[in-house]
Scaffold this motif. Sequence first.
Motif, mmCIF file in Angstrom:
data_model
loop_
_atom_site.group_PDB
_atom_site.id
_atom_site.type_symbol
_atom_site.label_atom_id
_atom_site.label_comp_id
_atom_site.label_asym_id
_atom_site.label_seq_id
_atom_site.Cartn_x
_atom_site.Cartn_y
_atom_site.Cartn_z
ATOM 1 N N ILE A 186 0.876 -1.165 0.000
ATOM 2 C CA ILE A 186 0.000 0.000 0.000
ATOM 3 C C ILE A 186 0.923 1.228 0.000
ATOM 4 O O ILE A 186 1.543 1.546 1.023
ATOM 5 N N ASN A 187 1.004 1.886 -1.127
ATOM 6 C CA ASN A 187 1.960 2.972 -1.297
ATOM 7 C C ASN A 187 1.394 4.292 -0.786
ATOM 8 O O ASN A 187 0.180 4.450 -0.607
ATOM 9 N N HIS A 188 2.287 5.268 -0.571
ATOM 10 C CA HIS A 188 1.918 6.614 -0.121
ATOM 11 C C HIS A 188 3.035 7.559 -0.554
ATOM 12 O O HIS A 188 4.055 7.105 -1.102
ATOM 13 N N PRO A 189 2.908 8.866 -0.368
ATOM 14 C CA PRO A 189 3.921 9.794 -0.897
ATOM 15 C C PRO A 189 5.353 9.501 -0.466
ATOM 16 O O PRO A 189 6.290 9.737 -1.235
ATOM 17 N N ASP A 190 5.549 8.989 0.761
ATOM 18 C CA ASP A 190 6.893 8.629 1.218
ATOM 19 C C ASP A 190 7.107 7.123 1.204
ATOM 20 O O ASP A 190 8.058 6.610 1.804
ATOM 21 N N GLY A 191 6.201 6.405 0.547
ATOM 22 C CA GLY A 191 6.230 4.954 0.591
ATOM 23 C C GLY A 191 7.497 4.336 0.042
ATOM 24 O O GLY A 191 8.067 3.413 0.635
ATOM 25 N N LEU A 193 10.486 5.669 -0.229
ATOM 26 C CA LEU A 193 11.611 5.959 0.671
ATOM 27 C C LEU A 193 11.540 5.094 1.929
ATOM 28 O O LEU A 193 12.517 4.442 2.313
ATOM 29 N N HIS A 194 10.379 5.096 2.573
ATOM 30 C CA HIS A 194 10.231 4.339 3.822
ATOM 31 C C HIS A 194 10.353 2.834 3.584
ATOM 32 O O HIS A 194 11.038 2.123 4.331
ATOM 33 N N GLY A 195 9.671 2.368 2.544
ATOM 34 C CA GLY A 195 9.697 0.935 2.264
ATOM 35 C C GLY A 195 11.086 0.438 1.928
ATOM 36 O O GLY A 195 11.544 -0.592 2.445
ATOM 37 N N THR A 196 11.773 1.159 1.067
ATOM 38 C CA THR A 196 13.130 0.764 0.678
ATOM 39 C C THR A 196 14.063 0.766 1.881
ATOM 40 O O THR A 196 14.856 -0.167 2.077
ATOM 41 N N SER A 197 13.971 1.817 2.700
ATOM 42 C CA SER A 197 14.866 1.951 3.864
ATOM 43 C C SER A 197 14.723 0.778 4.819
ATOM 44 O O SER A 197 15.724 0.184 5.264
ATOM 45 N N LEU A 198 13.469 0.416 5.154
ATOM 46 C CA LEU A 198 13.250 -0.628 6.165
ATOM 47 C C LEU A 198 13.435 -2.034 5.591
ATOM 48 O O LEU A 198 14.091 -2.884 6.211
ATOM 49 N N LEU A 199 12.883 -2.296 4.422
ATOM 50 C CA LEU A 199 12.936 -3.646 3.871
ATOM 51 C C LEU A 199 14.353 -4.040 3.447
ATOM 52 O O LEU A 199 14.766 -5.191 3.618
ATOM 53 N N ALA A 200 15.104 -3.078 2.917
ATOM 54 C CA ALA A 200 16.475 -3.381 2.481
ATOM 55 C C ALA A 200 17.360 -3.775 3.657
ATOM 56 O O ALA A 200 18.301 -4.571 3.499
ATOM 57 N N GLU A 201 17.060 -3.230 4.836
ATOM 58 C CA GLU A 201 17.864 -3.523 6.026
ATOM 59 C C GLU A 201 17.498 -4.855 6.672
ATOM 60 O O GLU A 201 18.246 -5.354 7.517
ATOM 61 N N ASN A 202 16.355 -5.430 6.297
ATOM 62 C CA ASN A 202 15.864 -6.582 7.046
ATOM 63 C C ASN A 202 15.539 -7.822 6.221
ATOM 64 O O ASN A 202 15.306 -8.891 6.788
ATOM 65 N N TYR A 203 15.486 -7.705 4.896
ATOM 66 C CA TYR A 203 15.129 -8.863 4.067
ATOM 67 C C TYR A 203 16.139 -9.019 2.932
ATOM 68 O O TYR A 203 16.259 -8.136 2.072
ATOM 69 N N SER A 204 16.812 -10.130 2.938
ATOM 70 C CA SER A 204 17.792 -10.402 1.871
ATOM 71 C C SER A 204 17.091 -10.581 0.526
ATOM 72 O O SER A 204 17.699 -10.378 -0.534
#
Length: 297
Positions: A186-191, A193-204
Amino acid sequence: MINPIFLKTFCVLYRNTHFTQTAQVLHMTQPGVSQHIHKLEEQLSAQLFIRKGKHIIATEAAKTLYEHAIAILDTLESLPSEIKKDSPYEGEVSIMSPGGVGLLLYERLLHEQRTHPQLSIQFRFAPNTDTERAISQRKADIGIVTLRPTLADITSLKIGNDPLLLVLPSKYKEPTWTAIEQLGFINHPDGELHGTSLLAENYSEFTSISSIKQSGFSNQISLILDPVSLGLGFTVLPKSAVLAYRNQASISAFSLENPVLEPIFLIHNTVAPLTKRAKFISDVIKNKIVDVSESVG
């Protein structure tokens, strides 16, 4: 522009209807009183008094002027004390903030307004760039941003961090990659940025947000979690936005093993000193942000 000294002379004469008595009250000479009235009549292009021996009769123009003159002189007399008046619990405070933090803060600030009814909270939701520009142009008293300001005339103070959370429908008890893929974003204006930042750090398994199916989009911060609560997708949001959501039982929020923190800065104009009420509201904001930063995700 009408001289307020002339107005004062006029008001005393209007009440006394006698030049000599007016001169005595004002510690002036009678010719001085006459000169003030004459100059006032010239400025207004109107006769104010009709002279009857030692006494005078006010004209209609004088009656009209007197009503306005009293109000003007009262305002001028009270102006110094009004300017010096600076209560922490009275007056208007204008605030600008991004949506997530703003939703959480607004309720707390309204509580302060209920406690102190003479306070007027003027709150506007806005992105970082708009907030920074408004503070620079002195169109707002206090700003909250999640990027360190770059304009020279802004003072900033980091007051906390807003952790990014992965938010799934309530039936999901574990934030697995399988769940993420199945649900869609579910995307949003900062989606992005936020999604990439958190998911890249936690999911290979993560490569990019664009590689995950998009299940929806909303640009209204208060509505972003609605499709998540209905089981239509997942999203990534700052904790402040998640905590402000009205239906907590319908979502599951996870901070993940490798946390990603979004900094929160309180800003104001460097040149314009903060009023006591703005300082009071700044302290309220600081304390609330600390609560968000320290609360368990």
